[in-house]
Design an enzyme around this catalytic site. Structure first.
Site, short mmCIF file in Angstrom:
data_model
loop_
_atom_site.label_atom_id
_atom_site.label_comp_id
_atom_site.label_asym_id
_atom_site.label_seq_id
_atom_site.Cartn_x
_atom_site.Cartn_y
_atom_site.Cartn_z
N HIS A 72 -1.56 0.25 -10.09
CA HIS A 72 -2.26 -0.36 -9.21
C HIS A 72 -2.03 -1.73 -10.06
O HIS A 72 -3.65 -1.27 -9.91
CB HIS A 72 -2.91 0.39 -8.22
N ARG A 78 1.01 -0.65 0.29
CA ARG A 78 0.08 -0.24 0.00
C ARG A 78 1.32 1.34 0.21
O ARG A 78 1.83 1.78 0.94
CB ARG A 78 -0.43 0.09 0.97
N GLU A 96 -3.39 7.92 -3.95
CA GLU A 96 -3.83 7.59 -5.52
C GLU A 96 -4.97 7.19 -5.86
O GLU A 96 -6.32 7.58 -4.59
CB GLU A 96 -3.98 5.77 -5.19
#
Length: 329
Positions: A288, A241, A270
């Site tokens: 991602h 993360r 993000e």
């Protein structure tokens, strides 16, 4: 936690997040689906409908399933969340209110490990830069420069030794790369050297592959001190993360030459990525995509469905998280 009785009555489910065909089409007509893509959409949820909802499918980590959201649903029994990470779900609230939370582990383990390994090699051997070099026509006039980085002279420290960490370790072993790891406790059955102290491990290696859960307990655990300990040959690969790495400290270290390079699949905010990172030549940036293949995402979506169907069939869900164990099924 114990669920309710099986019956033929209609079961109302909230589908929260992006539309997923496997979720939308995965239930019999005993289930009534109420789709809401965003938190703003959820504000339009009719209180009479909210009072009937017993289960929720959270279809992506970009929507937050916090206490305030769950409080809207007084009969909520289970939240089936998409993804192995569940820092977007308030697990503490769920536990305190006897709500089961499930995630989607295992089905994405090998996919994410593949991406971590690919990202590591692409970062060290400068694949993206080489691709641009060829496309620009420069190869017709001069050879591409030798890459400074190589997997051949590396020692990798894996931060986190769960399912995915172990899968990454297997790939590195197959490539004849020495592996050590950091976690709170030694992982059962794992033969790699365990470092209880993260900075001590960073001093002993030149590469960190980060694969720990997000959330407050791991926020910015890869901080300026850890990054500095890696040294000037240091490389950071983050497939965990964005919150786990101190992004500003990493950017400063990449700029100053404190470390060599980074390969990043996740970011602090993000989908916004700092301009400084996007301008750097010594980073590889991915949007991602750790589990983002059709086959793996389909399997993850199906596990969301299967957890809900099992629960409402009176069975234990397949993959409850540790914070909300299931009892009596």
């Amino acid at each position: 936690m114990v669920g309710g009785n099986i019956s033929s009555e209609k079961i109302d489910l909230l589908v929260y997040g992006p539309n997923k065909p496997i979720v939308d089409k995965g239930f019999s007509n005993q289930f009534v689906l109420h789709p809401f893509e965003t938190r703003a959409d959820l504000e339009r949820l009719n209180p009479a409908v909210a009072a009937k909802i017993r289960g929720a499918a959270v279809t992506y980590s970009t929507v937050r399933c916090d206490g305030a959201m769950m409080a809207l649903l007084p009969k909520l029994e289970i939240v089936a969340s998409f993804g192995v990470g569940y820092d977007h779900v308030d697990a503490n609230y769920a536990r305190e209110h006897n709500i089961i939370v499930t995630n989607t582990p295992d089905v994405l383990t090998e996919e994410v490990a593949d991406v971590a390994m690919g990202l590591l090699i692409a970062t060290l051997r400068e694949f993206v830069k080489a691709d641009r070099y060829l496309r620009s026509g420069l190869w017709t006039t001069q050879q591409f420069p030798l890459s400074v980085g190589s997997l051949r002279d590396r020692k990798v420290g894996i931060v986190g030794m769960g399912r995915i960490g172990q899968a990454i370790g297997r790939r590195l072993e197959a490539s004849r790369v020495p592996v050590v790891y950091h976690s709170r406790n030694p992982a059962p059955g794992v033969s790699y050297k365990h470092y209880p102290d993260l900075i001590e491990m960073a001093k002993a290696v030149d590469t960190l592959v980060v694969i720990v859960p997000g959330g407050p307990a791991t926020a910015k655990m890869i901080n300026a001190d850890v990054i500095k300990a890696l040294g000037p040959r240091g490389v950071i690969i983050n497939v965990a993360r964005g919150s786990v790495v101190d992004e500003e400290a990493m950017i400063a270290a990449l700029k100053s030459g404190t470390i060599l390079a980074a390969g990043l699949d996740v970011f602090a905010n993000e989908p916004k990525v700092p301009d400084e990172l996007r301008a750097m030549q010594n980073v590889v940036l991915l949007p991602h995509i750790g589990s983002a293949s059709v086959v793996t995402r389909n399997a993850m979506d199906q596990l969301v469905v299967d957890n809900l169907k099992a629960w409402f069939a009176g069975k234990a869900p397949l993959t409850p998280i540790a914070e909300t164990p299931v009892k009596g099924r």
